[in-house]
Motif scaffolding. Structure first.
Motif: not given
Length: 282
Positions: A56-58, A94-97, A124-128
């Motif tokens: 996912q692009k979170i 790393v959790y997802q909410l 940030a490298a993962l798109g956050v």
């Protein structure tokens, strides 16, 4: 053919300055290595993005230091583990909410400015792109209680990490656009909050009486270990980042008052909820 380097040594205001020049760059060597800032955005070391799942692009993340809050959220099935960060030692989860139609990451971060910067770099490298941080801090003023929400708008850079991201300076500030969005959110929630300057230090057991007084004299209300690094990395990488704090223990010349700050589950849960609401507005 080897590159030709020239060295020029001079003394300015009692400090040794050695300019090391090569055809590709100029680095000014200082008496103290921490002051040798390199503005080059390209680092030899990079995040290996291929080792992390990117289903996912979170774009948003709440970083917290409240393990009790994370445990409660996980056991009540409000968050679930998305992946672990591949670092040496204990790997942070790393959790997802899920909040309405939006998903955000939630990270329980290890203490300290180096880890704070490392977490921001990886995410940030993962798109956050947008971060809110929530945690506790020691207060330098006994009248600031845990019930007051504290928005850190500036941090004294008494740590090492920020100097690798920004030129040497006494303070680093929150981005004005981020500050305003957080304030708008807190006001919409009718929160009682203060904008404060914090003292970021690497040495939690070297908060001496004289240093506490010095930080108070320059306007610091709290002491913690990460804020300067968060704001420096955010500025360097073009990220949005804000930090909410609550006043836990008291660190002042009269001594250390613990105030059972780790037992304030109500305050900690509320601060986390506010961080979630704020990050959705960034």
């Amino acid at each position: 053919m080897k590159e030709q380097y020239t060295r020029h040594i001079a003394e300015e205001n009692g400090e040794m300055r050695v300019a090391v020049k090569s055809p590709k760059s100029t680095i000014v060597q200082q008496l103290y290595p921490i002051l040798e800032y390199d503005p080059n955005c390209e680092s030899i070391t990079q995040v290996k993005k291929d080792i992390y799942p990117q289903k996912q692009k979170i774009k948003r993340c709440v970083i917290t230091y409240f393990q009790d809050v994370i445990v409660k959220l996980e056991t009540s099935y409000k968050i679930f583990q998305a992946f672990k960060l591949r670092i040496e030692g204990k790997r942070p989860e790393v959790y997802q909410l899920n909040v309405g139609n939006e998903s955000i990451y939630v990270l329980l971060c290890p203490l300290g400015a180096p880890q704070a910067a490392r977490m921001l770099e990886i995410l940030a490298a993962l798109g956050v792109e947008k971060f809110m941080v929530c945690g506790g801090a020691g207060t330098l003023a006994n009248e600031i209680t845990g019930e007051k929400i504290l928005l850190a708008t500036a941090a004294v850079r008494d740590e090492g990490t920020s100097y690798h991201y920004l030129p040497p300076a006494r303070e680093v500030k929150i981005q004005e656009s981020v500050r305003q969005k957080i304030i708008d959110c807190l006001r919409a929630e009718k929160e009682n909050f203060l904008e404060i300057k914090t003292w970021t230090t690497d040495a939690s057991f070297r908060e001496t009486p004289d240093k506490v007084e010095l930080r108070k004299s320059e306007g610091c209300a709290t002491v913690e270990m990460e804020c300067a690094a968060y704001y420096a990395v955010a500025e360097f990488k073009g990220l949005a980042c804000g930090q909410l704090l609550y006043a836990g223990d008291v660190v002042h010349r009269q001594g250390w008052e613990y105030r059972d700050w780790h037992a304030r589950n109500d305050v900690r849960e509320h601060l986390f909820d506010l961080a979630v609401k704020c990050v959705l507005k960034l």
